[in-house]
Design an enzyme around this catalytic site. Structure first.
Site, short mmCIF file in Angstrom:
data_model
loop_
_atom_site.label_atom_id
_atom_site.label_comp_id
_atom_site.label_asym_id
_atom_site.label_seq_id
_atom_site.Cartn_x
_atom_site.Cartn_y
_atom_site.Cartn_z
N ASP A 99 46.78 90.02 -7.82
CA ASP A 99 45.93 90.69 -6.85
C ASP A 99 44.64 91.21 -7.49
O ASP A 99 44.54 91.30 -8.73
CB ASP A 99 46.73 91.87 -6.25
CG ASP A 99 46.37 92.16 -4.81
OD1 ASP A 99 45.26 91.81 -4.39
OD2 ASP A 99 47.22 92.75 -4.11
N ASP A 113 45.53 90.19 4.65
CA ASP A 113 46.53 91.25 4.79
C ASP A 113 46.98 91.41 6.24
O ASP A 113 47.95 92.09 6.52
CB ASP A 113 45.98 92.59 4.28
CG ASP A 113 46.14 92.72 2.78
OD1 ASP A 113 46.75 91.82 2.17
OD2 ASP A 113 45.66 93.73 2.21
C1 GLA Z 1 46.65 94.23 -1.49
C2 GLA Z 1 47.37 92.97 -1.06
C3 GLA Z 1 48.63 93.34 -0.31
C4 GLA Z 1 49.51 94.18 -1.19
C5 GLA Z 1 48.76 95.40 -1.67
C6 GLA Z 1 49.56 96.17 -2.70
O1 GLA Z 1 46.14 94.91 -0.40
O2 GLA Z 1 46.53 92.16 -0.31
O3 GLA Z 1 49.31 92.18 0.12
O4 GLA Z 1 49.96 93.42 -2.28
O5 GLA Z 1 47.52 95.06 -2.25
O6 GLA Z 1 48.91 97.29 -3.14
#
Ligand code: GLA
Length: 719
Positions: free
Chosen positions: A451, A516
Site C-alpha cells: 500500500d 477502496d
Molecule cells: C488503504 C487501502 C485499504 C486498507 C487501508 C489500511 O486505504 O486502500 O484497502 O488497506 O489502507 O490502512
C-alpha cells in the site's frame, strides 16, 4: 564516411501501420493508422502530406518529430526542455544511427554536434496486440552540466478526425471516471505532482473520432507506464496539426545531467484501432497479458480473496481471525489477506508505520498460529505492508527522524498522520528490504498487499533536492529485489485504493486494488474506467458490507456480488454478520467465479452501449465458443420494460445455449431477487438455443427489473 540509413521504416502491426521517416533532421511519424499494404509506398505518403506555405507562417513548417525541438523551430510544446552553459536549450538533433533489431524493434540514435546531446528513441511493437512502447533517452556528452526539465517519451501525431478526448479524472473511492472533452486549439494538459500515479490524473488518454463508440470507429490510445509525477498533453496547434506527448513531470533542478549522464524517460504505450473503444481496450489487454503479467490465468487461476480490512479494521485478535478464516473457508475462499493492524503499535492509523515487527501483544506466538490455521484450511496467506511510509509515532521515526522526504523549514502538510521515507537513501532501502525479506522468510506468506497512503507533497531529500524521480526508481528496485528473493510471492499494488495503477508498477506487481469503494454502483463506473487499459484479472474486486462503509448505500447481496465476477474476486466484510440467505448467494458467486475465471481472465472484453439507466459488459472466449454478459440496472428503466438488450462479439452463425446464471436459483425457486414475475419471465428463455446473429442483431428482451439489480447470462456454443 557517412553512414547510410533507410529513409523509412514501416512497423506493421496486425491491423495497424506506423511509418517512420528519417529525412533531414529528426525522425518523425508520417503515418499511424489502419494497416497499409505493399501498394502504398512511403513516397506516396510523403507527397500526400505536402503542406502549402501560408501567410504569416514559416516558409518550411518545423517537423512534428518524435522529440519536437525549439532548435528545429517547432512552436508547439517542445518534446525536450533543458538548459546549460552551451546553448543546450536550442538542442536540435539529427539521426546518426538506426538499428532495426527485428521487424518490430527499432532503436534510433540522434545527435546534436553543436550542443553534444544524444537522444535515443526505442520503439517496440507487439505485432499481435497492435500496441507499441516508445521511450527516449537523453545523454549529456558535453563538458558542462545540463538541467533537464522535460523529456517526452515521444511526440505522436493524431489526425484531425480524432478530435474527441477521453481522459480520466477521479478521487479517493471514485477512481477512473471518464472525462469527455472536445479537442480545442491549445493544450489539454494533465499534470500530476502527487508523487504517485494518483487517483485524479490516471496517465491514460484516448483520442477518437466523433462517430467512434464502444464497438466501432477509430481511436488512438496512450498510456504512460510510470508511478511518479507525470504530464500528459494533447495539443492542437494553430496550423491544425495535433499531437500527444506524455512524460515525467520533473521539479526544477530535479534532473541534472553531468558529462555522460543519461536520463531515461518512462515508456509510453500507444495503440490504434478502427474497432471502437472496446477494441482498443482488447488490444491493451492483450499487450498486458503477453508482456507484463508473470503468469497466465490458465497456468495459475486467481484465488478468491478474503480481506480483513472492512471486516475488523484495526481490531485484531487471534481467535477472531481464526473464526473469520473458518467462515471464509466455508464460503470457498482460497486466500486470506490480513490487512493493516498486525505490527507493533498499530492500533489505529496514528502510529506504527515503519515498525514492521509483529505485535506480540496481539500475536504472542507471532503470526504462525494464524497462518498455520489458514493453511490448514487450504487457503494461502497474504499480508498488508506500507513500506514507503512512517508514522512520527513509531520507533523507526524516533530513531531516524531524518529518514524522510521533506522541504525544511516548511511544516509537513499532514496526511493520514504519516510521512514518506526517503527510499533514495541506501540505509532506508536496506532497512525496508531486510524487514520484508525477514518476514517473508520466516512466515509462509504467498501474497503482499503493498500500500501507499499519502501523496508526496514535499519531496526533498537530505540534500534538499527534489527526489520523486529517484524515489520512484528506488521503489521499483525495492519491489524487484523482493520479487527476486521471493519469486513466488505475489504483490498487489494498492494506494488508498487505485492511486497506483499503471504499467510501470505492473512490471513488478500482479494485481491492482482498484478502489477502496466496495459500493457496487460506484464500482460499475470505476471498473469500467479501469477496463480501458487493464484486463479483468488485474482488477481487485471485493463484495463489500451490506451497508457500504464509504457511501452508506445499502445494496442487496445479489447486486453486490454481481459486480465482482468480471474481475479478480474477493470479499471484504465482517463475515459474522452474514445472514443465511446472503451466505448462499455469496457462496454461489464464489462458485460461479471459480467456474468461469479461466474465461474471464483470458477473454475479450466488450463494453456495451446501453441506455443511461443500465451498464453492461460482455466477456467472450477468443474462439467465440463461450461468453458471459452482465446487465446491471443502476436506476429504474424509463419505459414499462427495459429495452431489448443486444449481445456483442459472438460468432454470427454459431448456435449458443443461453443460461441465466445470476441471480441464483436455489433449488427450484429464485430466492428474493429483484426480477418481477421471474417465474414467467426467465425460465422460458433459460436453456434455449439462439444464433449469435439473432442475439446480436435483435437482442433479448429484458425482464422487468428493480433498480440496483443485475442479470448475468452464460452462452455456450452447441454443435
Ligand atoms: C488503504 C487501502 C485499504 C486498507 C487501508 C489500511 O486505504 O486502500 O484497502 O488497506 O489502507 O490502512
Amino acid at each position: 564516411m557517412n553512414k547510410v540509413f533507410p529513409e523509412f521504416i514501416h512497423l506493421q502491426g496486425k491491423n495497424s501501420s506506423l511509418m517512420l521517416a528519417f529525412g533531414q533532421g529528426a525522425p518523425q511519424v508520417i503515418y499511424w493508422g489502419k494497416s497499409l499494404s505493399k501498394s502504398t509506398t512511403p513516397q506516396m505518403l510523403t507527397t500526400l502530406r505536402i503542406r502549402q506555405e501560408v501567410p504569416a507562417s514559416p516558409a518550411r513548417e518545423a517537423k512534428r518529430s518524435l522529440t519536437t525541438t525549439t532548435g528545429e523551430g517547432f512552436t508547439g510544446n517542445p518534446g525536450i526542455k533543458l538548459f546549460g552553459d552551451d546553448a543546450q536549450w536550442a538542442v536540435a538533433t539529427v539521426v546518426n544511427d538506426i538499428n532495426q533489431l527485428s521487424p518490430h524493434h527499432v532503436v534510433i540514435t540522434n545527435w546534436d554536434e553543436a550542443r553534444k546531446i544524444a537522444l535515443v528513441h526505442t520503439i517496440i511493437l507487439d505485432h499481435q496486440a497492435d500496441v507499441f512502447s516508445v521511450d527516449t533517452q537523453v545523454t549529456n556528452k558535453g563538458t558542462s552540466p545540463v538541467n533537464l526539465e522535460w523529456c517526452t517519451a515521444a511526440t505522436l501525431p493524431v489526425p484531425a478526425s480524432a478530435d474527441q478526448i477521453l481522459g480520466f479524472e477521479g478521487h479517493w473511492a471514485g477512481e477512473f471516471h471518464e472525462q469527455h472533452v472536445k479537442q480545442f486549439f491549445g493544450s489539454y494538459l494533465r499534470e500530476n505532482r502527487r508523487g504517485r500515479t494518483s487517483h485524479d490524473a490516471f496517465p491514460g488518454l484516448i483520442m477518437h473520432t466523433k462517430t467512434c463508440d464502444q464497438q466501432q470507429g477509430e481511436a488512438y490510445g496512450f498510456h504512460l507506464g510510470w508511478s511518479g509525477n507525470h504530464r500528459l498533453l494533447s495539443e492542437k496547434m494553430a496550423d491544425g496539426r495535433a499531437f500527444v506527448q506524455m512524460g515525467e513531470l520533473l521539479y526544477p533542478g530535479e534532473m541534472s545531467l553531468t558529462t555522460n549522464q543519461s536520463y531515461q524517460s518512462p515508456k509510453l504505450y500507444a495503440s490504434y484501432t478502427n474497432q471502437g473503444l472496446s477494441g482498443l481496450s482488447r488490444q491493451f489487454h492483450q499487450y498486458v497479458r503477453r508482456n507484463l503479467l508473470k503468469y497466465s490465468a490458465l497456468a495459475k487461476p486467481r484465488p478468491v480473496h478474503y480481506n480483513t480490512w472492512e471486516g475488523i479494521y484495526f481490531d485484531h485478535d487471534v481467535a477472531t481471525l481464526k473464526d473469520l478464516a473458518n467462515r471464509a473457508c466455508e464460503l470457498g475462499v482460497e486466500r486470506f489477506v490480513l490487512d493493516d493492524g498486525w505490527f507493533i503499535g498499530r492500533n489505529d492509523d496514528k502510529a506504527g508505520l515503519g515498525d514492521w515487527y509483529v505485535d506480540e501483544g496481539i500475536y504472542p506466538d507471532g503470526l504462525t498460529p494464524v497462518i498455520d490455521h489458514v493453511n490448514q484450511l487450504g487457503m494461502e496467506f497474504g499480508l498488508w505492508f506500507e513500506p514507503e511510509m512512517v508514522n512520527p509515532d513509531s520507533n523507526l521515526y524516533r530513531a531516524h527522524p531524518d529518514w524522510i522526504l521533506s522541504t525544511p523549514p516548511n511544516q509537513d502538510v499532514g496526511f493520514r498522520n504519516q510521512l514518506v521515507l526517503d527510499l533514495t537513501r541506501d540505509e532506508v532501502f536496506d532497512y525496508l528490504f531486510e524487514r520484508l525479506d525477514s518476514l517473508l522468510s520466516e512466515y509462509n506468506i504467498a501474497y503482499i498487499k503493498w500500500d501507499m497512503n499519502r501523496d508526496i507533497n514535499q519531496p526533498g531529500d537530505q540534500h534538499f533536492k527534489p527526489a520523486v524521480h529517484r524515489q520512484t526508481r528506488a521503489l521499483y528496485r525495492l519491489l524487484a529485489k523482493v520479487k527476486a528473493s521471493h519469486p513466488n510471492v505475489e504483490i498487489e499494488s494498492c494506494s488508498s485504493g487505485g492511486a497506483r495503477a499503471d504499467y510501470g508498477v505492473l512490471e513488478h506487481t500482479d494485481r491492482v486494488w482498484t478502489s477502496d469503494s466496495n459500493d457496487a454502483l460506484e464500482r460499475l463506473k470505476i471498473q469500467k474506467g479501469f477496463s480501458y487499459f487493464f484486463p479483468a484479472e488485474l482488477m481487485g474486486s471485493h463484495v463489500g458490507p451490506r451497508d457500504c462503509h464509504i457511501t452508506h448505500r445499502n445494496l442487496s447481496m445479489s447486486m453486490r456480488a454481481s459486480v465482482v465476477l468480471f474481475g479478480h474476486m474477493g470479499m471484504e466484510m465482517d463475515l459474522r454478520e452474514l445472514t443465511d440467505d446472503e451466505k448462499v448467494e455469496l457462496k454461489a458467486m464464489v462458485d460461479l467465479y471459480k467456474q468461469h475465471r479461466a474465461l474471464i481472465h483470458s477473454g475479450d472484453l466488450y463494453r456495451l452501449s446501453l441506455p443511461d439507466y443500465a451498464m453492461g459488459v460482455g466477456m467472450i472466449a477468443p474462439d467465440k465458443s463461450e461468453a458471459l454478459f452482465s446487465y446491471s440496472l443502476i436506476r429504474s428503466h424509463t419505459a414499462g420494460l427495459p429495452d431489448q438488450f443486444k449481445f456483442e462479439g459472438l460468432a454470427p452463425e454459431t448456435l449458443y445455449k443461453l443460461h441465466i446464471i445470476w441471480p441464483i436459483r436455489a433449488g427450484d425457486f429464485w430466492p428474493k431477487s429483484s426480477i418481477f414475475n421471474f417465474d414467467t419471465n426467465l425460465p422460458e428463455m433459460d436453456g434455449q438455443v439462439f444464433s449469435g446473429e439473432a442475439l446480436m442483431n435483435l437482442g433479448k428482451q429484458l425482464p422487468r427489473l428493480a433498480p440496483n439489480s443485475a442479470l448475468i447470462y452464460h452462452l455456450v456454443a452447441v454443435e
